[in-house]
Scaffold this active site. Structure first.
Site, PDB file in Angstrom:
ATOM      1  N   ASP A  14       0.829  -1.197   0.000  1.00  0.00           N
ATOM      2  CA  ASP A  14       0.000   0.000   0.000  1.00  0.00           C
ATOM      3  C   ASP A  14       0.871   1.258   0.000  1.00  0.00           C
ATOM      4  O   ASP A  14       2.093   1.197   0.155  1.00  0.00           O
ATOM      5  CB  ASP A  14      -1.001  -0.020   1.158  1.00  0.00           C
ATOM      6  N   LYS A  15       0.230   2.392  -0.176  1.00  0.00           N
ATOM      7  CA  LYS A  15       0.949   3.653  -0.363  1.00  0.00           C
ATOM      8  C   LYS A  15       1.906   3.944   0.785  1.00  0.00           C
ATOM      9  O   LYS A  15       3.024   4.439   0.567  1.00  0.00           O
ATOM     10  CB  LYS A  15      -0.060   4.799  -0.510  1.00  0.00           C
TER      11      LYS A  15
END
Length: 245
Positions: free
Chosen positions: A113-114
């Site tokens: 994820d980011k």
């Protein structure tokens, strides 16, 4: 006339190109529309044109589909990049790390994820990618996680027992205290299955917040000293080592 039970499956041309790992399906449709793709020596401009893989000769820019070399690489993903080819919100993606490298189309093998960092694999070999990401047979993933607490032995054992969250059983295969300070600690957490934001959700269930999350290994393949934002090709031995746990 319908296909018989013994007939090989037919798929749309764009899907066949993307499943081969040559490009995304959107790119494939554009290549086809541009007249760059031939089937049995004839230009086809319909992305849904039915083809039988292995029975028909497919070429892109005059090069046979099966002649495309396979490429496997690892990236040390920086925090703040999303794992996608393009983002509808205009955020920077992991593909920024490949700018100017002249690489063929590569798809991420799994995701980070980011807010997460570390080892992220890419390849143009969908079958290999599917084995690596298989939730039952794929390799373990190892993470180093900085948390806003100092978990004791009881808390670490609870991570192995796991919790029910969002209709899923979240648990760690292993959880070890690496080091600690006055207010936070670094843990090593090993997962043997992949669920969306699994570590963050698991720790949150025990009121433990994640400050940093870094994937350091997939099976026997380690991130090593690869600098943040840099990538390198995998060796043949490394490719063969996966998806071993």
């Amino acid at each position: 006339m319908g296909t018989t039970m013994n007939s090989p499956p037919r798929h749309g041309l764009a899907r066949v190109l993307s499943k081969h790992g040559l490009c995304s399906r959107t790119q494939a449709a554009q290549w086809i529309a541009d007249g760059r793709v031939c089937v049995d020596g004839r230009v086809v401009r319909d992305p849904e044109h039915p083809v039988v893989r292995g029975r028909q000769r497919i070429a892109v820019d005059g090069r046979d589909l099966d002649a495309a070399p396979r490429l496997y690489l690892m990236l040390n993903k920086p925090r703040g990049l999303v794992t996608t080819a393009s983002d509808e919100r205009g955020r920077d993606t992991v593909y920024r790390c490949f700018d100017g490298a002249g690489l063929p189309w590569l798809a991420p093998v799994g995701r980070l994820d980011k807010a997460s960092e570390g080892l992220l694999l890419f390849c143009n070999d969908p079958e290999w990618a599917a084995r690596v990401t298989d939730p039952l047979l794929g390799p373990d993933k190892t993470y180093h996680v900085q948390v806003d607490a100092i978990p004791d032995a009881t808390a670490l054992a609870a991570l192995l027992e796991g919790v029910e969250e969002g209709g899923e059983r979240l648990r760690a295969k292993a959880a070890t205290l690496l080091r600690s300070g006055e207010k936070n600690a670094w843990l090593e957490i090993v997962l043997d299955e992949g669920r969306n934001r699994q570590i963050r959700r698991l720790l949150a269930a025990f009121d433990i917040g994640v400050l940093r999350l870094l994937r350091v290994a997939i099976g026997p393949l380690t991130l090593g000293e690869l600098p943040k934002g840099q990538w390198r090709a995998l060796t043949a031995d490394e490719v063969r080592s996966l998806p071993a746990s």
